[in-house]
Design an enzyme around this catalytic site. Structure first.
Site, short mmCIF file in Angstrom:
data_model
loop_
_atom_site.label_atom_id
_atom_site.label_comp_id
_atom_site.label_asym_id
_atom_site.label_seq_id
_atom_site.Cartn_x
_atom_site.Cartn_y
_atom_site.Cartn_z
CB SER A 135 -34.64 34.73 -113.58
OG SER A 135 -35.76 35.36 -112.97
CE1 TYR A 154 -33.32 32.12 -109.01
CE2 TYR A 154 -34.57 34.13 -109.37
CZ TYR A 154 -34.26 32.83 -109.72
OH TYR A 154 -34.90 32.26 -110.79
#
Ligand SMILES: NC(=O)c1ccc[n+]([C@@H]2O[C@H](COP(=O)([O-])OP(=O)(O)OC[C@H]3O[C@@H](n4cnc5c(N)ncnc54)[C@H](O)[C@@H]3O)[C@@H](O)[C@H]2O)c1
Length: 258
Positions: free
Chosen positions: A143, A156
């Site tokens: 990401s 995350y």
């Protein structure tokens, strides 16, 4: 380019929806046979069925990437059906938002098992097969949060940074077996979590326009944008790309926020 991946087979985690489904569709359209390794039986099966109806080779297998037994069984099923494992796509994962001072050890472990450990376990069981074949490509979906982040994306972003480290180690340690490892870091992609985020705004249409305007390309990514990149990275044309991260974010991270 329709036959770019002809004769190859791919194991894609979380391929019943979102980015994973987009990846599975584009890999199949490029000639690869695909195992949809998914926790959700309904979406996993329907994705595989739809690919088969289109004339592609695909199968569904129930895999929860938090379970090593599921991963082992899924890879065995893939080998039984397709006879080789050329491409592993570590895609399944989920955003989490915790306060670092409040989060419990259990919550931390659950997040890591989904967003980092699962990718390692898939590598653990794919690498010996790929080494025996003397060929393989492992693409892990990280990401933009792997290298930058926003408030309230813990842990995350920590797990996604770990995906970059995993990618570098696999590239270094397994390159002599003709195995490549690449991380793909998307920015905004229109999948259910992104749609939910936009719809939670007071004015969803205005929020979507605001987000689009942050991007030089003036749009949000689609799962097939990520699929197109993964298909290229999985192909022999990308044979000199390994041990690195490719960002695919419509240019949003080019802007200096200061
Ligand atoms: N959508 C974005 O904007 C975006 C941006 C950057 C990175 N990502 C990353 O892309 C990946 C896919 O995200 P998405 O937006 O498509 O999410 P999504 O929620 O739309 O799809 C995730 C898929 O994974 C499956 N899944 C969930 N837990 C699983 C498990 N334990 N085992 C196997 N399958 C499981 C879900 O059932 C679903 O089909 C994730 O790793 C995410 O972190 C997404």
């Amino acid at each position: 380019m329709a036959e770019r991946l002809s004769g190859k087979s791919a194991f894609v985690t979380g391929a019943g929806g979102g980015i994973g489904r987009g990846i599975a569709e584009v890999l199949a359209a490029n000639g690869a046979s695909v195992t949809i390794a998914e926790i959700n039986d309904e979406t996993g099966r329907s994705t595989a069925d739809e690919l088969c109806l289109t004339g592609y080779e695909a199968q569904y297998y129930h895999v929860d990437i938090r379970s090593e037994d599921d991963i082992k069984a899924g890879i065995v099923a893939h080998m039984e059906r397709f006879g080789a494992l050329d491409i592993l796509v570590n895609n399944a994962g989920q955003n989490q938002h915790f306060d670092a001072s409040q989060m419990t050890v259990d919550e931390w472990e659950k997040s890591m098992s989904l967003n980092l450990r699962g990718a390692w376990l898939c590598c653990k069981h794919a690498l010996p097969i790929m080494a025996k074949q003397n060929a393989g490509v492992i693409i892990s979906i990280a990401s933009v949060h792997a290298t930058m982040t926003a408030n309230n994306f813990f842990p995350y972003n920590v797990a996604k940074s770990g995906i970059l480290g995993l990618t570098r180690s696999i590239a270094l340690d397994w390159g002599h077996h003709n195995i490549r490892a690449v991380a793909v870091s998307p920015g905004w992609v229109r999948t259910q979590p992104a749609i939910d985020f936009l719809e939670a705004a007071d004015d969803p249409a205005a929020e979507e326009q605001r987000v689009k305007d942050l991007h030089p390309v003036k749009r949000i990514g689609e799962p097939r944008d990520i699929g197109a990149l993964v298909a290229f990275l999985a192909s022999d044309e990308a044979g000199y790309i390994t041990g690195t991260e490719i960002v695919i974010d419509g240019g949003i991270s080019a802007r200096y926020a200061g």
